[in-house]
Design a protein around this motif. Sequence first.
Motif, PDB file in Angstrom:
ATOM      1  N   THR A 124      -6.224  -1.923 -88.831  1.00  0.00           N
ATOM      2  CA  THR A 124      -6.943  -3.193 -88.871  1.00  0.00           C
ATOM      3  C   THR A 124      -5.936  -4.338 -88.994  1.00  0.00           C
ATOM      4  OG1 THR A 124      -7.308  -2.755 -91.215  1.00  0.00           O
ATOM      5  CG2 THR A 124      -9.161  -2.421 -89.765  1.00  0.00           C
ATOM      6  N   LEU A 125      -4.896  -4.103 -89.770  1.00  0.00           N
ATOM      7  CA  LEU A 125      -3.837  -5.103 -89.882  1.00  0.00           C
ATOM      8  C   LEU A 125      -3.194  -5.358 -88.525  1.00  0.00           C
ATOM      9  CD1 LEU A 125      -1.851  -6.799 -91.627  1.00  0.00           C
ATOM     10  CD2 LEU A 125      -0.430  -4.786 -91.714  1.00  0.00           C
ATOM     11  N   ALA A 126      -2.952  -4.276 -87.777  1.00  0.00           N
ATOM     12  CA  ALA A 126      -2.301  -4.407 -86.476  1.00  0.00           C
ATOM     13  C   ALA A 126      -3.146  -5.270 -85.551  1.00  0.00           C
ATOM     14  CB  ALA A 126      -2.080  -3.032 -85.855  1.00  0.00           C
TER      15      ALA A 126
ATOM     16  N   ASN B 274       3.202 -18.939 -70.460  1.00  0.00           N
ATOM     17  CA  ASN B 274       2.267 -18.876 -71.574  1.00  0.00           C
ATOM     18  C   ASN B 274       2.055 -17.452 -72.057  1.00  0.00           C
ATOM     19  OD1 ASN B 274       1.076 -21.090 -72.834  1.00  0.00           O
ATOM     20  ND2 ASN B 274       0.113 -21.698 -70.920  1.00  0.00           N
ATOM     21  N   LEU B 275       1.891 -16.561 -71.085  1.00  0.00           N
ATOM     22  CA  LEU B 275       1.471 -15.198 -71.397  1.00  0.00           C
ATOM     23  C   LEU B 275       2.631 -14.357 -71.910  1.00  0.00           C
ATOM     24  CD1 LEU B 275      -1.254 -13.812 -71.165  1.00  0.00           C
ATOM     25  CD2 LEU B 275      -0.484 -12.798 -69.016  1.00  0.00           C
ATOM     26  N   GLY B 276       3.837 -14.614 -71.376  1.00  0.00           N
ATOM     27  CA  GLY B 276       4.993 -13.788 -71.697  1.00  0.00           C
ATOM     28  C   GLY B 276       5.247 -13.642 -73.183  1.00  0.00           C
ATOM     29  N   PRO B 277       5.494 -14.756 -73.900  1.00  0.00           N
ATOM     30  CA  PRO B 277       5.782 -14.658 -75.333  1.00  0.00           C
ATOM     31  C   PRO B 277       4.633 -14.047 -76.114  1.00  0.00           C
ATOM     32  CG  PRO B 277       6.290 -16.844 -74.493  1.00  0.00           C
ATOM     33  CD  PRO B 277       5.580 -16.132 -73.404  1.00  0.00           C
ATOM     34  N   ALA B 278       3.394 -14.368 -75.721  1.00  0.00           N
ATOM     35  CA  ALA B 278       2.228 -13.813 -76.417  1.00  0.00           C
ATOM     36  C   ALA B 278       2.225 -12.295 -76.308  1.00  0.00           C
ATOM     37  CB  ALA B 278       0.947 -14.390 -75.825  1.00  0.00           C
ATOM     38  N   LEU B 279       2.417 -11.834 -75.083  1.00  0.00           N
ATOM     39  CA  LEU B 279       2.376 -10.398 -74.838  1.00  0.00           C
ATOM     40  C   LEU B 279       3.524  -9.703 -75.573  1.00  0.00           C
ATOM     41  CD1 LEU B 279       0.227  -9.103 -73.183  1.00  0.00           C
ATOM     42  CD2 LEU B 279       1.841  -8.858 -71.299  1.00  0.00           C
ATOM     43  N   ALA B 280       4.709 -10.345 -75.537  1.00  0.00           N
ATOM     44  CA  ALA B 280       5.871  -9.749 -76.199  1.00  0.00           C
ATOM     45  C   ALA B 280       5.638  -9.625 -77.694  1.00  0.00           C
ATOM     46  CB  ALA B 280       7.107 -10.607 -75.926  1.00  0.00           C
ATOM     47  N   ALA B 281       4.983 -10.636 -78.290  1.00  0.00           N
ATOM     48  CA  ALA B 281       4.781 -10.626 -79.736  1.00  0.00           C
ATOM     49  C   ALA B 281       3.803  -9.545 -80.163  1.00  0.00           C
ATOM     50  CB  ALA B 281       4.281 -11.997 -80.198  1.00  0.00           C
ATOM     51  N   ILE B 282       2.832  -9.247 -79.307  1.00  0.00           N
ATOM     52  CA  ILE B 282       1.847  -8.251 -79.746  1.00  0.00           C
ATOM     53  C   ILE B 282       2.200  -6.843 -79.279  1.00  0.00           C
ATOM     54  CG2 ILE B 282       0.013  -9.975 -79.755  1.00  0.00           C
ATOM     55  CD1 ILE B 282      -1.136  -8.712 -77.318  1.00  0.00           C
ATOM     56  N   LEU B 283       3.326  -6.731 -78.559  1.00  0.00           N
ATOM     57  CA  LEU B 283       3.672  -5.444 -77.962  1.00  0.00           C
ATOM     58  C   LEU B 283       3.740  -4.309 -78.986  1.00  0.00           C
ATOM     59  CD1 LEU B 283       4.088  -4.874 -75.064  1.00  0.00           C
ATOM     60  CD2 LEU B 283       6.542  -5.011 -75.354  1.00  0.00           C
ATOM     61  N   ILE B 284       4.414  -4.560 -80.130  1.00  0.00           N
ATOM     62  CA  ILE B 284       4.586  -3.457 -81.077  1.00  0.00           C
ATOM     63  C   ILE B 284       3.267  -3.095 -81.763  1.00  0.00           C
ATOM     64  CG2 ILE B 284       7.033  -3.754 -81.577  1.00  0.00           C
ATOM     65  CD1 ILE B 284       6.107  -5.261 -84.088  1.00  0.00           C
ATOM     66  N   TYR B 285       2.390  -4.097 -81.940  1.00  0.00           N
ATOM     67  CA  TYR B 285       1.101  -3.779 -82.546  1.00  0.00           C
ATOM     68  C   TYR B 285       0.245  -2.981 -81.570  1.00  0.00           C
ATOM     69  CZ  TYR B 285       2.761  -7.044 -85.956  1.00  0.00           C
ATOM     70  OH  TYR B 285       3.520  -7.655 -86.900  1.00  0.00           O
ATOM     71  N   LEU B 286       0.400  -3.323 -80.291  1.00  0.00           N
ATOM     72  CA  LEU B 286      -0.267  -2.550 -79.247  1.00  0.00           C
ATOM     73  C   LEU B 286       0.232  -1.107 -79.286  1.00  0.00           C
ATOM     74  CD1 LEU B 286      -2.243  -4.093 -77.539  1.00  0.00           C
ATOM     75  CD2 LEU B 286      -0.586  -4.169 -75.702  1.00  0.00           C
ATOM     76  N   LEU B 287       1.563  -0.978 -79.449  1.00  0.00           N
ATOM     77  CA  LEU B 287       2.178   0.339 -79.511  1.00  0.00           C
ATOM     78  C   LEU B 287       1.610   1.128 -80.686  1.00  0.00           C
ATOM     79  CD1 LEU B 287       4.625   2.159 -78.513  1.00  0.00           C
ATOM     80  CD2 LEU B 287       5.922   1.119 -80.349  1.00  0.00           C
ATOM     81  N   MET B 288       1.504   0.451 -81.834  1.00  0.00           N
ATOM     82  CA  MET B 288       0.996   1.126 -83.028  1.00  0.00           C
ATOM     83  C   MET B 288      -0.460   1.537 -82.858  1.00  0.00           C
ATOM     84  SD  MET B 288       0.966  -0.222 -86.868  1.00  0.00           S
ATOM     85  CE  MET B 288      -0.534  -0.501 -87.743  1.00  0.00           C
ATOM     86  N   ALA B 289      -1.272   0.626 -82.296  1.00  0.00           N
ATOM     87  CA  ALA B 289      -2.679   0.958 -82.093  1.00  0.00           C
ATOM     88  C   ALA B 289      -2.806   2.148 -81.148  1.00  0.00           C
ATOM     89  CB  ALA B 289      -3.434  -0.254 -81.547  1.00  0.00           C
TER      90      ALA B 289
END
Lengths: 326, 304
Positions: A124-126, B274-289
């Motif tokens: 959920t944090l992620a 616009n999209l590049g930095p956003a996508l890069a920032a969430i990449l690891i959380y995407l990986l974790m999910a």
Amino acid sequence: MSALYRQSSRRRLLACAAFAGLALLPLLLQAFGQEFYISFAARLLIFALAATSLNFVVGFGGMIAFGHAAFFGAGAYTVAILMENGIASAVLGWPLAVAVSALLALGVGLVSLRTRGVYFIMITLAFAQMIYYLFISLKVWGGDDGLSLATRSSLGPLDLKDDAVFYWVALACLAACLLFLDRITHARFGRVLQAIRENESRMEGLGYPVLRYKLLCFVIGGAMAGLAGALIANHGQLASPNLLQWTQSGTLLVMVIVGGVGALYGGVVGAATLLLLEELLSHFTSHWHAALGLMLLLVVFRAPRGIAAYVHEACSRKKAKESPDE
Amino acid sequence: MTQLFLEQALNGLQFGLMLFLLAAGLTLVFGIMDMINLAHGSLYMVGAYLAAAAAAASGSFIAGVLAAVLGTALLGALLEVTVLRRLYTRDHLSQVLATFALILIANEAVRMVWGDQAMLLNPPEALSGPVEIGGFSYPAFRLLIIAVGAAVALLLYLVVTRTRVGMWVRAGASNREMTEALGINVKRLFTLVFAAGAGLCALAGAMLGPLLAVQVGMGESILILAFVVIVIGGIGSIRGALVGSLLVGVVDTLGRALLPWLLRSFLPGEVAANLGPALAAILIYLLMAAVLFWRPAGLFPARG
């Protein structure tokens, strides 16, 4: 814990009296020329609503969600984005904020509820972090600075720009949500939910669609947080990325724990305690964070089930002393 | 292009190794005692501050690092004995609340001692320039970080897999009650593990100090990354922590450097910017999910 939810006419009366007192507060403050505190009180009510929504998920559903700020912030941003595009109506904007947060909660819940325990906390944090970074990097919606609202929403004949009116609207929202939660926790849905919290596999074995119940609980919590978000965006006339940050999720969770997990008024008590302490301590020392930390440690070790439960237990101990033969 | 790619890959490796120093302690605390310690990031912060102060006082970076590691390990042991030990038997919510309180206290304490201003921690003079490796230049200090990180990772690996103490730690992580029943003093073992974890935090803080700013709140942002790492790797697993940190470090660094450039090749410039930095920032959380979706207990679950 369930004893806290026992309906009793005395408690209902007490709640009505408390709300009547809260409704009179702006008039009192105006009489004493302390108008500044009306805005502070409105903020307190909004955080009480947000914490209550999280308490429903944590205390009833038994799901320790560490990403509640996402729904809080999503509600705020929905209102701000609508305002940016010329739609200032609260009748349109606020339900939409609730809907957006509910939908988001549905999506997050569908994936996250596959995991449990610590992994649920982390996933959920992620998701909350993803949404935070998304909003920070989208320059269209303000990026780091957030999106400011030109004015407060318009709600029929009510003038929300008047702090007292805004306070009453926030109070009405909080009261409605508390009443709603009080009703559904005593309905079949709430009973099943509590049973799932106590023993999930048994309820699964009895044939209850456990996942669907938990998901609905998660979505209701998210939707309510969305309403709180819509209110907070109006309050400060700003949808700031800070609302989405993980520390915000942490603060809400701390409010819930301090107030009392699974107590109907736990969220309200927690939010009030934390914000009032913040306000009070910051008058005395600039290092009030440390004092707050020490007090939280005291709560953990002295009132392990929160202030609401502590008061409740103290009251029932007193009662038992008065009538020992009962 | 290869220059950029190679440089960013090395940066990712360096960041990943430093994350590992944080994640190793966290994953053991989590794995053995089933304890959520949000204050782990505060130890990292205190370590960085101690290093900066000691380095300024003695004029030597190495002395600063040593003082930070020892001081923070001591502080960690003290914290474990006085506060955290009482929390092991409590539920996760109490642990979250108590360690959140510790973060507040630690941040204020640092502010009281060292003030609001960010502190300066300079790398040793000799290592401040770049070095040439086969026609490719890279900052010497970053190379040192990689070397130190790799050495510590190797050392930790040897200690955990080859020594008796390491065996106790592994046993404690996979089944604590059984380990206690076999006569291991898990309580004392744990104080030791916690102190070691705190020392590693301080090492990471001291090494990253010259690259990032030494300031209040530096612990919170990296704490979340460390949590992501141990969840990806599987809680309680040192091997998982290593793989997780390298994965997170490289994916995050490369994502930030290469994604905007990649997107630009097939998207209009405005959208890509616009999209590049956003996508890069969430990449690891995407990986974790994604990892949690397919492997709900992480890549290397410690409990069988």
